[in-house]
Design a protein around this motif. Structure first.
Motif, PDB file in Angstrom:
ATOM      1  N   LEU A   1      35.525 -33.563  -4.078  1.00 55.44           N
ATOM      2  CA  LEU A   1      36.001 -32.189  -3.910  1.00 55.44           C
ATOM      3  C   LEU A   1      34.786 -31.268  -3.846  1.00 55.44           C
ATOM      4  N   ASP A   2      34.949 -30.163  -3.144  1.00 56.82           N
ATOM      5  CA  ASP A   2      33.855 -29.225  -3.012  1.00 56.82           C
ATOM      6  C   ASP A   2      33.608 -28.528  -4.356  1.00 56.82           C
ATOM      7  N   PRO A   3      32.355 -28.579  -4.881  1.00 56.87           N
ATOM      8  CA  PRO A   3      32.069 -27.978  -6.191  1.00 56.87           C
ATOM      9  C   PRO A   3      32.414 -26.484  -6.252  1.00 56.87           C
ATOM     10  N   SER A   4      32.479 -25.830  -5.098  1.00 53.87           N
ATOM     11  CA  SER A   4      32.784 -24.402  -5.139  1.00 53.87           C
ATOM     12  C   SER A   4      34.252 -24.150  -5.496  1.00 53.87           C
ATOM     13  N   MET A   5      35.042 -25.211  -5.680  1.00 52.82           N
ATOM     14  CA  MET A   5      36.453 -25.025  -6.043  1.00 52.82           C
ATOM     15  C   MET A   5      36.634 -24.921  -7.563  1.00 52.82           C
ATOM     16  N   THR A   6      35.524 -24.890  -8.292  1.00 48.38           N
ATOM     17  CA  THR A   6      35.551 -24.902  -9.753  1.00 48.38           C
ATOM     18  C   THR A   6      36.399 -23.792 -10.374  1.00 48.38           C
ATOM     19  N   ASP A   7      36.472 -22.636  -9.731  1.00 50.57           N
ATOM     20  CA  ASP A   7      37.196 -21.531 -10.352  1.00 50.57           C
ATOM     21  C   ASP A   7      38.622 -21.373  -9.845  1.00 50.57           C
ATOM     22  N   ARG A   8      39.095 -22.371  -9.112  1.00 52.49           N
ATOM     23  CA  ARG A   8      40.468 -22.281  -8.615  1.00 52.49           C
ATOM     24  C   ARG A   8      41.478 -22.759  -9.654  1.00 52.49           C
ATOM     25  N   TYR A   9      42.733 -22.417  -9.406  1.00 56.32           N
ATOM     26  CA  TYR A   9      43.836 -22.888 -10.242  1.00 56.32           C
ATOM     27  C   TYR A   9      44.518 -24.075  -9.549  1.00 56.32           C
ATOM     28  N   PRO A  10      45.216 -24.924 -10.317  1.00 58.51           N
ATOM     29  CA  PRO A  10      45.812 -26.139  -9.726  1.00 58.51           C
ATOM     30  C   PRO A  10      46.698 -25.882  -8.505  1.00 58.51           C
ATOM     31  N   HIS A  11      47.481 -24.777  -8.493  1.00 62.07           N
ATOM     32  CA  HIS A  11      48.412 -24.604  -7.376  1.00 62.07           C
ATOM     33  C   HIS A  11      47.695 -24.316  -6.070  1.00 62.07           C
ATOM     34  N   GLN A  12      46.405 -24.024  -6.145  1.00 67.28           N
ATOM     35  CA  GLN A  12      45.678 -23.739  -4.906  1.00 67.28           C
ATOM     36  C   GLN A  12      45.130 -25.007  -4.252  1.00 67.28           C
ATOM     37  N   PHE A  13      45.536 -26.144  -4.763  1.00 61.87           N
ATOM     38  CA  PHE A  13      45.064 -27.409  -4.197  1.00 61.87           C
ATOM     39  C   PHE A  13      46.208 -28.152  -3.528  1.00 61.87           C
TER      40      PHE A  13
END
Ligand SMILES: Nc1ncnc2c1ncn2[C@@H]1O[C@H](COP(=O)(O)OP(=O)(O)OP(=O)(O)O)[C@@H](O)[C@H]1O
Ligand SMILES: Nc1ncnc2c1ncn2[C@@H]1O[C@H](COP(=O)(O)OP(=O)(O)OP(=O)(O)O)[C@@H](O)[C@H]1O
Ligand code: SF4
Ligand code: SF4
Ligand SMILES: [Mg+2]
Ligand SMILES: [Mg+2]
Lengths: 333, 347
Positions: free
Chosen positions: B153-165
């Protein structure tokens, strides 16, 4: 609709569909120009990269994209009627009745505080004026069809009392209740053993062949798609990169991504050895390469690929998007 | 003989459906009790050696997740014992119990139900290693970014919430979270089922690499026989709460002994089998609420004979760690197994 004999054959026609999500970091183009159609009784296998937009394509058709997601272009014709122009009320009557979706995660269909009986009986009553007893009878029958034993007693259970695969079968039973014209099934059998999977596939096959139901089967299991589908569409980064007849796609893929997918299945590799991988990883949806989105992972890319590949249409409605399509010899390697 | 890492001894698990108010009134008034007991596991023995990958396969609802959860110490068994490195799991107390729980990580089947929707990836993945003192708070972001990279996974996704995946991306969050606490033993419950094949290949390769570099032990629950065939050393087949066959992967796939195993193998989808007509299951699919007598598989078994309806077949050794529970093994001549048990196609 000037030519009824032709239009009635096509259950669903999606043209240049675009569904984007406005996020603080930028516009996520989850579905970015997707076109395909499904005929009566036809089964389309939709495969592709995780995150490529398969589920969002399904959600768009059934009108369940939540903000910040929104449609930004294209059209979706369901038996000639434009779903993107339909009112919420019209959509609600179509949904669950003429079009149904089976979700990747059964808990999206099931409410944990309601019993299976409540779910199913209410679903029947929402769309048809039948007695409660009749609704219950039909619900029990639908559970039996998906291989739930003792449905008369088990229908009283709550979702958490079922195993993962049984929850999924309940969700499938709910989708089949009204024998819809179109079902969008999002990886519905990945949690099932192969004998039960065959049971469910045989049920949907009957609905397609006998009642002319159209089916979009989203899956990453090429084996299941090979056995079930008439056509396959392969998605990558918000686009369909290749679509056509099952045998064409699986035996003679033209797109390097499709060939890579086929090559990374365990069956194509030796037991215990590292699997062949497509090199690199899927691009972040906000940082897709210019031109062909597969360019940075592709072994065949050339300078031409810095431009956006357009769709080439071949015989039997076979379509691909690639500047350097594979020949029959490379495709199997 | 190699070291046994985890062991289940005669483990049974029963779930009781608690009667609701109306049912309680009814039973007070003398109606038949509606208390339903689900026999999720019925006397299961299983050993997992250190560094081994054991594939656990079986029908939906046969008790695989329940067994995985019991072995991981998440839920207690109704009967029987679970031993980890020779010690009974439920006799461990305090620090030792916490340690044992941390060293075993389970990657769940439904990623949605195991990821807190209100937390960011940073906390979902990074909280446990900080809480258990494996890393300092200041190292958290770096660790999470590295783990995201590890699972593709792209490390820049660190601040996302689960529903955004997407579904498959969420599944990988579960894997990253499990790896964050440096486990010795991973229970993977359908953990790659939602991944597309190219990412599945990455994750399988990752599992195989981790196994080599950290000597990890795996219990790998999966319906995907192709994947199990690829990565497991040993395969255990369950049917309705019982182990029906177990053995080395090559024995199970090339010389299946139990009719249920043979049935599974006959139905495996393959990219070479096109335009199939799928068939319904012959016979009644049994229920764990009232499992059939004798051999649980007898209502669906094409070889069933009188004894199968009466007597539970014991799991017997066939040599070379291959075990099977079928009465046919005691007959002078065994029928040929390589046939499908599905009924006729309906189309
Ligand atoms: N609410 C959201 N906000 C931002 N991005 C989103 C949101 N929902 C989905 N996405 C993004 O849209 C893209 C497409 O998601 P989708 O769920 O359609 O993928 P998919 O092809 O079904 O993948 P999978 O096989 O993993 O289920 C993904 O990159 C995902 O991160
Ligand atoms: N909390 C619970 N309460 C009641 N019954 C339960 C509970 N959890 C599991 N069961 C029942 O126990 C049996 C075994 O469930 P389990 O989840 O272990 O199956 P599984 O083999 O993992 O199936 P799947 O492949 O579908 O995930 C099922 O019949 C299920 O309905
Ligand atoms: S267009 Fe170019 S980069 Fe894209 S798949 Fe074809 S060859 Fe590869
Ligand atoms: S014991 Fe009898 S019913 Fe059971 S698998 Fe063997 S032959 Fe079939
Ligand atoms: Mg999806
Ligand atoms: Mg399970």
């Amino acid at each position: 609709m000037s030519n009824p004999s032709e239009t009635s054959e096509i259950v669903l026609e999606v043209t240049d569909l675009k569904t984007h999500f406005a996020t603080p970091a930028g516009e996520v183009k989850s579905v970015d120009g997707v076109s395909f159609s499904v005929r009566r009784g036809e089964i389309l296998g939709l495969v592709g990269e995780s995150g490529s937009g398969k589920s969002i394509t399904g959600f768009s058709i059934i009108g369940l994209v939540d903000p910040p997601g929104r449609n930004v272009g294209g059209s979706i014709l369901f038996k000639g009627e434009d779903l993107l122009a339909a009112s919420e009320k019209q959509l609600r009557t179509l949904r669950g009745n003429r079009i149904a979706m089976i979700f990747q995660d059964p808990m999206m269909t099931l409410n944990p505080v309601l019993s299976v009986k409540t779910h199913m009986v209410e679903t029947v009553l929402a769309h048809e004026s039948v007695s409660r007893a009749e609704a219950l009878r039909r619900s029990i029958e639908a559970l039996r069809m998906v291989g739930i034993s003792q449905p008369e007693t088990r229908i009283e259970s709550y979702p958490h009392e079922f195993s993962g695969g049984m929850r999924q079968r309940v969700a499938i039973a709910i989708a089949l209740l009204h024998k819809p014209d179109l079902i969008i099934a999002d990886e519905p059998t990945t949690a099932l053993d192969v004998t039960i999977q065959s049971q469910i596939l045989s049920e949907v096959q009957v609905l397609c062949r006998e009642l002319g139901m159209g089916l979009i089967w989203i899956s990453h299991d090429l084996g299941v798609v090979a056995g079930l589908a008439d056509r396959i569409a392969v998605m990558y980064a918000g686009r369909i990169v290749e679509q056509g007849d099952v045998d064409q796609i699986l035996d003679r893929p033209k797109h390097p991504y499709t060939a890579g997918l086929i090559g990374s299945a365990p069956a194509a590799n030796r037991r215990g050895e590292r699997l062949t991988q497509i090199r690199g990883s899927a691009p972040h949806p906000l940082r897709r390469p210019e031109g062909c989105a597969f360019r940075t992972r592709c072994d065949f890319s050339t300078d031409a690929c810095l431009q956006e590949p357009t769709e080439t249409i071949g015989a039997a409605d076979y379509r691909w998007r690639c500047f350097n399509p594979l020949g029959a010899t490379e495709a199997t390697s | 003989m190699s070291e046994i890492f985890a062991e289940a001894r005669n483990v049974s698990k029963r779930f009781t459906h608690e009667p609701d108010f109306a049912e309680r009134i009814a039973s007070k008034l003398g109606a038949v009790s509606t208390r339903k007991v689900v026999h999720a596991l019925d006397g299961v023995d299983l050993t997992i050696e250190k560094g081994e990958v054991v594939g656990l396969v079986g029908e939906s609802g046969c008790g695989k997740s329940t067994l995985g959860r019991i072995i991981a110490g998440m839920i207690p068994a109704t009967e029987g014992d679970v031993l980890v490195k020779g010690e009974k799991r439920d006799s461990l107390r305090g620090q030792a119990a916490r340690e044992a729980r941390l060293k075993t990580q389970i990657i769940f089947q439904d990623p949605m139900s195991s990821l807190n929707p209100r937390k960011r990836v940073l906390d979902i993945v990074g909280e446990a290693p900080v809480a258990h003192g494996l890393i300092k708070r200041g190292e958290k972001r770096k660790l999470v970014e590295d783990l995201l990279e590890t699972v593709g996974l792209d490390p820049s996704m660190t601040d996302r919430y689960p529903h955004q995946f997407s579904g498959g991306q969420r599944q990988r969050l579960g894997i990253a979270r499990a790896l964050a606490v440096k486990p010795e033993f991973l229970v993977c419950d359908e953990s790659i089922a939602a991944l597309d094949i190219s990412i599945q290949a990455q994750v399988i390769n990752l599992f195989m690499d981790l196994r080599k570099s950290f000597d990890l032990t795996y219990l790998f629950i999966s319906h995907d026989l192709g994947v199990v065939n690829h990565i497991a050393d040993r395969v255990v087949i369950m049917y309705l709460g019982r182990v029906v066959e177990s053995g080395r992967v090559e024995d199970i796939f090339e010389r299946p002994n139990h009719p249920y195993t043979a049935a599974l193998l006959a139905e495996v989808p393959s990219i070479d089998k096109r335009h199939r007509t799928f068939t319904t299951i012959k016979g009644e699919i049994p229920s764990p609420v009232s499992p059939p007598s004798g051999c649980h598989f007898h209502p669906r078994c094409p070889h069933a004979f009188e004894r199968c309806r009466i007597e539970r077949p014991a799991l017997v050794d066939l040599g070379g760690r291959h075990q099977s529970a079928c009465h046919l093994n005691e007959l002078p001549e065994r029928p040929d197994f390589n046939m499908s048990i599905q009924g006729e196609g309906r189309v």
